[in-house]
Design an enzyme around this catalytic site. Structure first.
Site, PDB file in Angstrom:
ATOM      1  N   ARG A  26       0.822  -1.213   0.000  1.00  0.00           N
ATOM      2  CA  ARG A  26       0.000   0.000   0.000  1.00  0.00           C
ATOM      3  C   ARG A  26       0.853   1.258   0.000  1.00  0.00           C
ATOM      4  O   ARG A  26       0.337   2.368   0.012  1.00  0.00           O
ATOM      5  CB  ARG A  26      -0.937   0.002   1.214  1.00  0.00           C
ATOM      6  CG  ARG A  26      -2.018  -1.032   1.050  1.00  0.00           C
ATOM      7  CD  ARG A  26      -3.024  -0.993   2.160  1.00  0.00           C
ATOM      8  NE  ARG A  26      -4.130  -1.894   1.838  1.00  0.00           N
ATOM      9  CZ  ARG A  26      -4.938  -2.434   2.719  1.00  0.00           C
ATOM     10  NH1 ARG A  26      -4.783  -2.176   3.992  1.00  0.00           N
ATOM     11  NH2 ARG A  26      -5.913  -3.232   2.335  1.00  0.00           N
ATOM     12  N   GLU A  38      -1.210  -8.622  -5.426  1.00  0.00           N
ATOM     13  CA  GLU A  38      -2.581  -9.111  -5.633  1.00  0.00           C
ATOM     14  C   GLU A  38      -2.592 -10.589  -6.011  1.00  0.00           C
ATOM     15  O   GLU A  38      -3.477 -11.335  -5.593  1.00  0.00           O
ATOM     16  CB  GLU A  38      -3.293  -8.276  -6.711  1.00  0.00           C
ATOM     17  CG  GLU A  38      -3.560  -6.834  -6.296  1.00  0.00           C
ATOM     18  CD  GLU A  38      -4.431  -6.721  -5.060  1.00  0.00           C
ATOM     19  OE1 GLU A  38      -5.227  -7.631  -4.787  1.00  0.00           O
ATOM     20  OE2 GLU A  38      -4.293  -5.715  -4.333  1.00  0.00           O
ATOM     21  N   LEU A  81       4.377 -20.997  -0.820  1.00  0.00           N
ATOM     22  CA  LEU A  81       3.146 -20.210  -0.944  1.00  0.00           C
ATOM     23  C   LEU A  81       2.003 -21.056  -1.510  1.00  0.00           C
ATOM     24  O   LEU A  81       0.840 -20.690  -1.375  1.00  0.00           O
ATOM     25  CB  LEU A  81       3.367 -19.018  -1.890  1.00  0.00           C
ATOM     26  CG  LEU A  81       3.621 -17.654  -1.260  1.00  0.00           C
ATOM     27  CD1 LEU A  81       3.757 -16.586  -2.337  1.00  0.00           C
ATOM     28  CD2 LEU A  81       2.506 -17.256  -0.303  1.00  0.00           C
ATOM     29  N   TYR A 121      -9.902  -9.882 -12.220  1.00  0.00           N
ATOM     30  CA  TYR A 121      -9.569  -9.341 -10.900  1.00  0.00           C
ATOM     31  C   TYR A 121      -8.233  -8.594 -10.928  1.00  0.00           C
ATOM     32  O   TYR A 121      -8.144  -7.441 -10.477  1.00  0.00           O
ATOM     33  CB  TYR A 121      -9.519 -10.469  -9.850  1.00  0.00           C
ATOM     34  CG  TYR A 121      -8.953  -9.963  -8.557  1.00  0.00           C
ATOM     35  CD1 TYR A 121      -9.738  -9.193  -7.713  1.00  0.00           C
ATOM     36  CD2 TYR A 121      -7.617 -10.170  -8.228  1.00  0.00           C
ATOM     37  CE1 TYR A 121      -9.206  -8.657  -6.549  1.00  0.00           C
ATOM     38  CE2 TYR A 121      -7.074  -9.633  -7.077  1.00  0.00           C
ATOM     39  CZ  TYR A 121      -7.885  -8.884  -6.242  1.00  0.00           C
ATOM     40  OH  TYR A 121      -7.342  -8.340  -5.115  1.00  0.00           O
ATOM     41  N   ASP A 139     -13.342  -9.786  -5.628  1.00  0.00           N
ATOM     42  CA  ASP A 139     -12.706 -10.995  -5.088  1.00  0.00           C
ATOM     43  C   ASP A 139     -13.629 -11.564  -4.005  1.00  0.00           C
ATOM     44  O   ASP A 139     -14.760 -11.082  -3.844  1.00  0.00           O
ATOM     45  CB  ASP A 139     -11.291 -10.693  -4.553  1.00  0.00           C
ATOM     46  CG  ASP A 139     -11.320  -9.885  -3.262  1.00  0.00           C
ATOM     47  OD1 ASP A 139     -12.406  -9.371  -2.894  1.00  0.00           O
ATOM     48  OD2 ASP A 139     -10.275  -9.771  -2.604  1.00  0.00           O
TER      49      ASP A 139
END
Ligand code: SF4
Length: 349
Positions: A26, A38, A81, A121, A139
């Site tokens: 951010r 994202e 991940l 998205y 989302d």
């Protein structure tokens, strides 16, 4: 009583400015960094993504750095991940951006959507958050908030509600500060309008929430019940030679863990034992075994499968090792392995 979109947007963005979590992605408007964050955040929790994001941006600080990286390095950076197809999508998208757009992500949603690895998205996130365009994004968090706010019944994963949610998001996103608006919807879903216990007294749009007014907020969204996971028994062969262990690389078109290095393994039939199945995994690589002994078992879940992995120690009776290779511990640390195989190896060295 529902507020007009402008006042809904104002309430949400004002709340977001004062309540948003301090997250590294951010602090940037770099479209590449926003895209990376994202993609990582799809299917992974913020607290897990934090470390990965920082390390990824150090290792591949620009889109060109990613595009020119080796596939193996990219998969290695993603190790742990999960959902590795996301790393491959990022890589193929980055390479296409270098080829088609000189290494700069395009601004237009149409051009973004034309890139491999970028869906609606991600296109909405990059266009609105990085470029400040009034483009929608939907989302899981946004689905939940909108279904509750507008008391929308039906399965949001299916038409027509799915299409309606995108239209609704488009009609709500303001020309002024679309980035903050989109992020406010996601932040509200992540921190206040949570799946099982929405904290409506703290919600900035509680007065406007039709789901709350009707007392049905916890019933929404009406997601289809997940099927029970399928049980899968697998067995892996653990073959040591001095300080090295035998691994194989899965082909690029493998249905799971494509391109990753693994202990040779096989799915077991209902009647097959772990020693027999792991011996079969070796035979498929052109290797013969003198027989094996069960070392340990681990359980893990991937998407809709609950997997039992039995590790069986084998000694080889032929020296050739075909499609598999022996690696030392130090070398294994440079390879991309699925978490479960990496954990087992760590425990067995
Ligand atoms: S009032 Fe409650 S249900 Fe409605 S959007 Fe806010 S947190 Fe969600």
């Amino acid at each position: 009583m529902a507020a007009p979109p402008a006042s809904l947007a104002r309430l949400l963005t004002t709340w977001y400015e004062s309540r948003k979590r301090d997250l590294p992605w951010r602090k940037t408007r770099d479209p590449y960094a926003i895209w990376v964050s994202e993609v990582m955040l799809q299917q992974t929790q913020v607290k897990t993504v934090l470390g990965y994001y920082e390390r990824w941006m150090e290792r591949f600080p620009t889109l060109t750095a990613l595009a020119t990286a080796e596939d193996a390095d990219v998969l290695h950076a993603w190790q742990g991940l999960g959902y590795y197809s996301r790393a491959r999508r990022l890589l193929s998208g980055a390479r296409a951006v270098v080829e088609r757009h000189g290494g700069e992500l395009p601004r237009s949603p149409e051009a973004l959507l034309a890139l491999p690895g970028i869906g609606p998205y991600s296109a909405g996130a990059i266009a609105s958050i990085a470029f400040g365009l009034p483009e929608p994004l939907v989302d899981g968090n946004v689905v939940r908030v909108l279904c509750r706010l507008f008391a929308l019944r039906g399965d949001p994963a299916k038409a027509p509600l799915k299409a309606h949610l995108w239209q609704l998001a488009r009609s709500l996103v303001p020309a002024d500060r679309p980035s903050e608006f989109n992020q406010s919807l996601m932040e509200l879903g992540a921190t206040v309008c949570t799946p099982t216990s929405p904290r409506c007294p703290e919600c900035p749009v509680a007065q406007q929430c039709r789901g709350l007014a009707l007392g049905i907020e916890r019933e929404l969204p009406e997601l289809a019940k997940r099927k029970a996971p399928t049980e899968l028994r697998t067995a892996a062969a653990y073959v040591r030679r001095a300080d090295a262990v035998l691994l194989r690389q899965l082909p690029a078109d493998a249905s799971r863990w494509a391109g990753l290095w693994v202990l040779p393994f096989a799915e077991l039939s209902a009647t097959e034992s772990a020693p027999a199945g792991s011996a079969r995994a070796l035979t498929e690589l052109g290797l013969k075994t003198n027989g094996g002994a069960l070392l340990r078992e681990a359980r893990h879940t991937i998407t809709r499968f609950r997997i039992t992995l039995s590790v069986v120690a084998h000694t080889l009776s032929n020296p050739r090792h075909g499609a598999a290779t022996f690696f030392t511990r130090r070398e294994v640390e440079q390879l991309a392995l699925p978490s479960i195989h990496a954990k087992l190896l760590k425990a067995l060295w």
